[in-house]
Structure formats: C-alpha cells, structure tokens
Design an enzyme around this catalytic site. Structure first.
Site, PDB file in Angstrom:
ATOM      1  CG  HIS A 135      -0.211  -0.158   2.407  1.00 27.96           C
ATOM      2  ND1 HIS A 135       0.279   1.668   2.900  1.00 27.96           N
ATOM      3  CD2 HIS A 135       0.520  -0.719   3.904  1.00 27.96           C
ATOM      4  CE1 HIS A 135       0.817   1.005   4.240  1.00 27.96           C
ATOM      5  NE2 HIS A 135       0.754  -0.342   4.635  1.00 27.96           N
ATOM      6  CG  HIS A 138       3.585   5.722   9.916  1.00 27.95           C
ATOM      7  ND1 HIS A 138       2.169   5.237  10.444  1.00 27.95           N
ATOM      8  CD2 HIS A 138       4.123   5.309   9.029  1.00 27.95           C
ATOM      9  CE1 HIS A 138       1.991   5.042   9.672  1.00 27.95           C
ATOM     10  NE2 HIS A 138       2.797   4.883   8.792  1.00 27.95           N
ATOM     11  CD  GLU A 155       1.976   8.608  12.839  1.00 31.77           C
ATOM     12  OE1 GLU A 155       1.163   8.111  13.505  1.00 31.77           O
ATOM     13  OE2 GLU A 155       2.267   8.596  11.152  1.00 31.77           O
TER      14      GLU A 155
END
EC number: 1.13.11.5
Length: 365
Positions: free
Chosen positions: A279, A322, A326
C-alpha cells in the site's frame, strides 16, 4: 461573499501590515496583507469594510490561561507511546464552560515566539460564548468537532461546523463559538505557517481534497452596542489577555480577499489507493499541510483515514509502524475510546508474538 458598493474605492499604499481608511457610507476599511515583496501567487490578504475599527477598545490585561499552555518545560519529556482517555465534558447544571474556558492543551513542540511549532488542544464546553470573542495572534486553529455541532461567528460571517467537518480560523481573526449541548473536539494549532493543500505531484490535478469543496462564509454583520461591555480575549505569545469594548466586533458589512476562515466536509475527500500489492504511504491521505522553511518537511500534516476499498492481488499487508511523531484522533468514537493520559497503554503491545520462520516458502501454484 459580501461586496462593497460599485463606487470607487480609494486605497492607501503603505508598508504596514494593517491600516485603516474611511470610505463612503462612513465605513472603516481594514486591510491585511502578508507581504508586498513576495511572489504574486503567495500573497494572502483581506479587505474588511467595518462599521467601527477593531482598534477601538480598552487596553488588554492578562487573564488566567487555565489549561492552555505552550510551555513544554512544565512536564518532563516522555519518549513512550502515549494515549489519553476521554476528556470529560462538564454538565451545564454543575458548571458553565464556554469554548475559551474549556481549552486543554494536550501536547506540542516549538513555540509562537520563534514562529515555528505546533500545539494540540482539546475543547470541552457546554455553554455558548455571550458578548465575548477570541482572537489567536499566535497562529492558525484547525478545529475538528468530535461531539456536537458548533456555530462559529467570525468577522467574515458564520459557519456551522459538524462532526466529520473541519474548519480553519487563521491567525488574527476574531470569532465566537455557540454550542447546542455538551460539546467536544480537537484543535491543531500551527505557528509561523498557514494550512494549505499538499502538492499532488504525479496524482495530477484531481484527487484528495479538491479546492472546490472548501467553503468560506458569506458576509454577515451586526450593528450592536453592548452597554455592559463586550470582552475580547487575545492569545498572544502563549498567554491570554482580555479587553473591553462597547460594540460587537462582528460589524463587517462586506469583505473580499483570500485570507479567510473556511470549512471542509471530510466526506468530500477523494481517497487515492488502488494497488496491486502493498500500500502507498499515508501521505496520500493528507487533507491540509503547514509547510516549514525546509523543502519536503512540514510543521504539521492533517491526515485522515476515511472509509475506503483496500484491494490488492494475492496479498494484504497491514500498515507498518511509523517511527515519527503522530497524534491520532477518532472523530466518531464510543465511550471506550482513548483520551486523558493512560499510563497503562504500553500493555496493549505486550501480547505481540514472534511469527518469524526462516524456513517458510511460498506454496506452489
């Protein structure tokens, strides 16, 4: 968009950021421009045609900041993954809380004095702002309602913003918030930059958040005297100040320009990602970005993960971890969704097992 009359408008050319000029119909013209010495396509400005100028007020005095801060030295650094339990909305029968008094800073970096950084806040309120407005001199507010719609009155007009919509109130704009019950949401604040659409690159001209879907208010004004005093709350260098005036600041009869508040319905986001395998990076879900002075590096990206088809051939790869900063938020959540610091969050990862098999081979077709 409201317009001024067809008569000639006399403009003052000067080197100040803000200036006033008295026009026909006894209106005060207020102009704001980011700079005269930049590329034409980068110029942002507005012209406001006011009944009374916004500088007509008593001196500002300091006021309590409550849970609003940008002093990150108040807490010790923590490199762990963190999550928060739901912020509780006070009952109106117990305590009246409006948008300003219901602001809670959750995290951030940088500061408004250096014109570089971000802050993330929650708002929880149950009462509308009466004869009071807010002005953020530090940066832009990107407001994300989570529970309850909010009616935002600005100098440019009114915007009704519901959950699954966002709005941006840019630096220096005065606004007031009306609520219709127990209300909660998120705010992403950026210092030193403004939100803009990301560069689409090979995606082309269409996709993601399209410019045509952003909405700006229609001019609306009230010529109202407030004998008991109208309160203007100003956020300046991370602190709150208030002043009094005897008229409503929402007295802009007409306006034009491209430096405006605006709203966007997240359902209009055109999702990109139909792949053969794996993806794409989550950057394809960026709605708005606030760029830094370093090419390719943003102060903040506002990214969403809306409902979409995830189609691939003979494979499915879950999103990878990640390793960066965030802040994840859920705009449609149940009572068990996380907010308010949860110190046991790390335990949810302890059940992960090692499934590595060096002898694994794909099955023959």
């Amino acid at each position: 968009m409201g317009r001024y009359s067809d008569g000639p408008t006399q403009l003052l050319l000067c080197f100040s950021i803000l200036f006033y000029h008295i026009l026909p119909l006894s209106l005060f013209l207020k102009n704001k421009i980011n700079s005269y010495l930049i590329n034409t396509f980068q110029i942002t400005l507005f012209w406001l045609y006011r009944i009374l100028p916004s500088v007509r007020h008593k001196p500002f005095t300091p006021m309590s900041c409550g849970d609003l801060t940008e002093n990150w030295n108040e807490v010790e650094p923590d490199p762990n993954q963190l999550r928060w339990k739901p912020f509780i909305i006070p009952k109106s029968s117990e305590k009246k809380v409006d948008f300003i008094s219901g602001l809670h800073t959750v995290c951030g970096a940088g500061d408004s004095k250096s014109r570089n950084g971000i802050a993330i806040h929650m708002y929880t309120c149950n009462t509308s702002m009466t004869d009071k407005c807010f002005q953020n001199a530090d940066g832009d507010f990107l407001i994300v309602p989570q529970q309850g719609e909010i009616l935002i009155t600005t100098e440019f007009g009114k915007m009704m913003v519901e959950p699954n919509e966002i709005c941006v109130i840019q630096q220096g704009m005065r606004f007031s918030v009306d609520v219709f019950g127990e209300t909660r949401g998120y705010i992403l604040e950026v210092f030193g930059a403004h939100f803009e659409l990301p560069d689409l690159g090979p995606i082309g001209a269409n996709g993601m958040a399209n410019p045509r879907d952003f909405q700006t208010p229609v001019a609306w004004y009230e010529d109202r005297t407030v004998a008991t005093g109208y309160t203007v709350v100003n956020k300046y260098q991370g602190k709150l100040f208030s002043c009094q005036q005897d008229f409503s600041p929402f007295n802009v009869v007409a306006w034009h320009g491209n430096y405006t508040p605006y709203k966007y319905n997240l359902e209009n986001f055109m999702v990109i990602n139909c792949v053969a395998f794996d993806h794409a990076d989550p950057s394809i879900f960026t709605v708005l970005t606030a760029k830094s002075t370093r090419p390719g590096v943003a102060i903040a990206d506002f990214v969403i993960f809306p409902p979409r088809w995830g189609v691939a051939d003979h494979t499915f790869r879950p999103p990878y971890y990640h390793s960066k900063s965030e802040f994840m938020a859920v705009t449609k959540w149940g009572l068990d969704t996380c907010h308010r610091l949860d110190k046991s969050y790390y335990k949810c990862w302890e059940a992960l097992k090692n499934h590595f098999n060096p002898n694994w081979k794909p099955s023959s077709k």
